[in-house]
Design a protein around this motif. Structure first.
Motif, PDB file in Angstrom:
ATOM      1  N   HIS A 101     -31.301  24.410 -27.491  1.00  8.53           N
ATOM      2  CA  HIS A 101     -32.111  24.284 -28.704  1.00  8.53           C
ATOM      3  C   HIS A 101     -31.519  25.074 -29.877  1.00  8.53           C
ATOM      4  O   HIS A 101     -31.484  24.576 -31.000  1.00  8.53           O
ATOM      5  CB  HIS A 101     -33.541  24.762 -28.430  1.00  8.53           C
ATOM      6  N   ILE A 102     -31.077  26.286 -29.621  1.00  6.25           N
ATOM      7  CA  ILE A 102     -30.562  27.113 -30.715  1.00  6.25           C
ATOM      8  C   ILE A 102     -29.248  26.549 -31.256  1.00  6.25           C
ATOM      9  O   ILE A 102     -29.061  26.452 -32.472  1.00  6.25           O
ATOM     10  CB  ILE A 102     -30.413  28.580 -30.262  1.00  6.25           C
ATOM     11  N   VAL A 103     -28.346  26.147 -30.379  1.00  7.02           N
ATOM     12  CA  VAL A 103     -27.064  25.598 -30.834  1.00  7.02           C
ATOM     13  C   VAL A 103     -27.274  24.282 -31.578  1.00  7.02           C
ATOM     14  O   VAL A 103     -26.764  24.093 -32.690  1.00  7.02           O
ATOM     15  CB  VAL A 103     -26.095  25.414 -29.636  1.00  7.02           C
ATOM     16  N   LEU A 104     -28.040  23.369 -30.995  1.00  9.17           N
ATOM     17  CA  LEU A 104     -28.271  22.079 -31.644  1.00  9.17           C
ATOM     18  C   LEU A 104     -29.031  22.261 -32.955  1.00  9.17           C
ATOM     19  O   LEU A 104     -28.709  21.615 -33.953  1.00  9.17           O
ATOM     20  CB  LEU A 104     -29.040  21.148 -30.702  1.00  9.17           C
ATOM     21  N   GLY A 105     -30.028  23.141 -32.960  1.00  7.19           N
ATOM     22  CA  GLY A 105     -30.786  23.393 -34.175  1.00  7.19           C
ATOM     23  C   GLY A 105     -29.942  23.971 -35.284  1.00  7.19           C
ATOM     24  O   GLY A 105     -30.070  23.586 -36.451  1.00  7.19           O
ATOM     25  N   THR A 106     -29.054  24.891 -34.926  1.00  8.10           N
ATOM     26  CA  THR A 106     -28.172  25.501 -35.921  1.00  8.10           C
ATOM     27  C   THR A 106     -27.210  24.469 -36.498  1.00  8.10           C
ATOM     28  O   THR A 106     -26.961  24.445 -37.708  1.00  8.10           O
ATOM     29  CB  THR A 106     -27.383  26.669 -35.290  1.00  8.10           C
ATOM     30  N   LEU A 107     -26.678  23.609 -35.646  1.00 10.27           N
ATOM     31  CA  LEU A 107     -25.743  22.582 -36.122  1.00 10.27           C
ATOM     32  C   LEU A 107     -26.433  21.522 -36.976  1.00 10.27           C
ATOM     33  O   LEU A 107     -25.848  21.000 -37.924  1.00 10.27           O
ATOM     34  CB  LEU A 107     -25.046  21.915 -34.929  1.00 10.27           C
ATOM     35  N   MET A 108     -27.689  21.204 -36.655  1.00 10.17           N
ATOM     36  CA  MET A 108     -28.417  20.144 -37.363  1.00 10.17           C
ATOM     37  C   MET A 108     -29.193  20.654 -38.581  1.00 10.17           C
ATOM     38  O   MET A 108     -29.686  19.853 -39.368  1.00 10.17           O
ATOM     39  CB  MET A 108     -29.387  19.457 -36.404  1.00 10.17           C
ATOM     40  N   LEU A 109     -29.310  21.960 -38.745  1.00 12.62           N
ATOM     41  CA  LEU A 109     -30.107  22.528 -39.838  1.00 12.62           C
ATOM     42  C   LEU A 109     -29.632  22.075 -41.223  1.00 12.62           C
ATOM     43  O   LEU A 109     -30.461  21.761 -42.082  1.00 12.62           O
ATOM     44  CB  LEU A 109     -30.125  24.055 -39.735  1.00 12.62           C
ATOM     45  N   PRO A 110     -28.322  21.995 -41.490  1.00  6.48           N
ATOM     46  CA  PRO A 110     -27.887  21.552 -42.820  1.00  6.48           C
ATOM     47  C   PRO A 110     -28.234  20.102 -43.142  1.00  6.48           C
ATOM     48  O   PRO A 110     -28.215  19.701 -44.303  1.00  6.48           O
ATOM     49  CB  PRO A 110     -26.364  21.741 -42.786  1.00  6.48           C
ATOM     50  N   ILE A 111     -28.556  19.314 -42.149  1.00  6.35           N
ATOM     51  CA  ILE A 111     -28.859  17.901 -42.373  1.00  6.35           C
ATOM     52  C   ILE A 111     -30.347  17.765 -42.693  1.00  6.35           C
ATOM     53  O   ILE A 111     -31.161  17.373 -41.869  1.00  6.35           O
ATOM     54  CB  ILE A 111     -28.483  17.049 -41.151  1.00  6.35           C
ATOM     55  N   GLY A 112     -30.710  18.128 -43.880  1.00  6.94           N
ATOM     56  CA  GLY A 112     -32.083  17.975 -44.354  1.00  6.94           C
ATOM     57  C   GLY A 112     -33.095  18.813 -43.584  1.00  6.94           C
ATOM     58  O   GLY A 112     -34.262  18.440 -43.516  1.00  6.94           O
ATOM     59  N   GLY A 113     -32.659  19.885 -42.977  1.00  6.33           N
ATOM     60  CA  GLY A 113     -33.584  20.740 -42.228  1.00  6.33           C
ATOM     61  C   GLY A 113     -34.012  20.159 -40.899  1.00  6.33           C
ATOM     62  O   GLY A 113     -34.923  20.673 -40.250  1.00  6.33           O
ATOM     63  N   LEU A 114     -33.357  19.095 -40.464  1.00  5.04           N
ATOM     64  CA  LEU A 114     -33.712  18.428 -39.212  1.00  5.04           C
ATOM     65  C   LEU A 114     -33.578  19.355 -38.008  1.00  5.04           C
ATOM     66  O   LEU A 114     -34.335  19.247 -37.047  1.00  5.04           O
ATOM     67  CB  LEU A 114     -32.819  17.193 -39.030  1.00  5.04           C
ATOM     68  N   GLY A 115     -32.658  20.291 -38.089  1.00 11.06           N
ATOM     69  CA  GLY A 115     -32.425  21.208 -36.982  1.00 11.06           C
ATOM     70  C   GLY A 115     -33.585  22.141 -36.693  1.00 11.06           C
ATOM     71  O   GLY A 115     -33.660  22.737 -35.621  1.00 11.06           O
ATOM     72  N   ALA A 116     -34.523  22.264 -37.623  1.00  8.84           N
ATOM     73  CA  ALA A 116     -35.684  23.142 -37.406  1.00  8.84           C
ATOM     74  C   ALA A 116     -36.511  22.683 -36.207  1.00  8.84           C
ATOM     75  O   ALA A 116     -37.150  23.500 -35.548  1.00  8.84           O
ATOM     76  CB  ALA A 116     -36.546  23.190 -38.657  1.00  8.84           C
ATOM     77  N   PHE A 117     -36.499  21.383 -35.910  1.00 12.78           N
ATOM     78  CA  PHE A 117     -37.246  20.857 -34.763  1.00 12.78           C
ATOM     79  C   PHE A 117     -36.710  21.402 -33.434  1.00 12.78           C
ATOM     80  O   PHE A 117     -37.423  21.425 -32.452  1.00 12.78           O
ATOM     81  CB  PHE A 117     -37.214  19.323 -34.734  1.00 12.78           C
TER      82      PHE A 117
END
Length: 159
Positions: A101-117
Motif C-alpha cells: 500500500h505505501i509503495v503503490l500509494g507513493t508512486l500513484m500520489l502524483p497522478i491526481g492524488g489517486l495514490g491516497a486510496f
C-alpha cells in the motif's frame, strides 16, 4: 484491523485457490461448542497453518482482519492451537500489505492524488503495528512462561 480468536471446529470451507505460498478460501465456517456458526469470507492461509487446517479440525483459530484494498483476501489465518499441536505461521501478510500500500500509494500520489486510496490505509496499518495493537506473539502464547514453552515444543522444527 484487528486480531481475532475463535474456538470451535471447522465444519465447511468454500472453493479455494492455492500456490506454493498460500491458499485463499472463499470462506471458512467454524462452529463453536454452543452451536453458533461463524463464516469468515476471503481467508488467506499460508502453508504452515494450511497443513493443519482440515474439515473436522477443532481448536482455537487465530485470524488477522485487515483492510486490503483491491486484494483477494480480507483475513489471514495465522495460528491454530489444537489439542496436541500448535501452529504459529511465520508469514505475516499484514506487513506485506502495508509495504504494498505505501509503495503503490507513493508512486500513484502524483497522478491526481489517486495514490491516497492506497497510501492512507497503508500508513494507518503501519501505525497500528507500531502501536502494538496487533501483537500476534502475545495473543498466541500469552504471558505464562510455562505455556509458552509447552506451545513452542508442539510446533514443528524447521531444518
Amino acid at each position: 484491523m484487528s486480531l481475532l480468536s475463535i474456538k470451535g471446529t471447522v465444519t465447511a470451507h468454500g472453493q479455494h485457490q492455492f500456490d506454493n505460498y498460500l491458499t485463499v478460501y472463499a470462506y471458512l465456517e467454524i462452529t463453536e461448542a454452543s452451536g453458533r456458526r461463524i463464516q469468515i469470507d476471503k481467508v488467506a492461509v499460508c502453508n504452515d497453518t494450511a497443513a493443519l487446517l482440515q474439515l473436522g479440525c477443532g481448536g482455537e483459530f487465530f485470524l488477522d482482519k485487515m483492510f486490503v484494498y483491491g486484494r483477494r483476501y480480507h483475513y489471514q489465518l495465522w495460528g491454530i492451537k489444537a489439542e496436541d499441536v500448535a501452529v504459529f505461521d511465520r508469514h505475516n501478510l499484514r506487513n506485506m500489505v502495508i509495504v504494498h500500500h505505501i509503495v503503490l500509494g507513493t508512486l500513484m500520489l502524483p497522478i491526481g492524488g489517486l495514490g491516497a486510496f492506497w497510501l492512507l490505509p497503508g500508513l494507518a496499518s503501519l501505525m497500528t503495528v507500531i502501536s502494538g495493537k496487533v501483537n500476534r506473539r502475545r495473543m498466541f502464547y500469552g504471558s505464562n512462561p510455562a505455556e509458552v514453552r509447552r506451545l513452542q515444543q508442539q510446533q514443528a522444527v524447521r531444518i
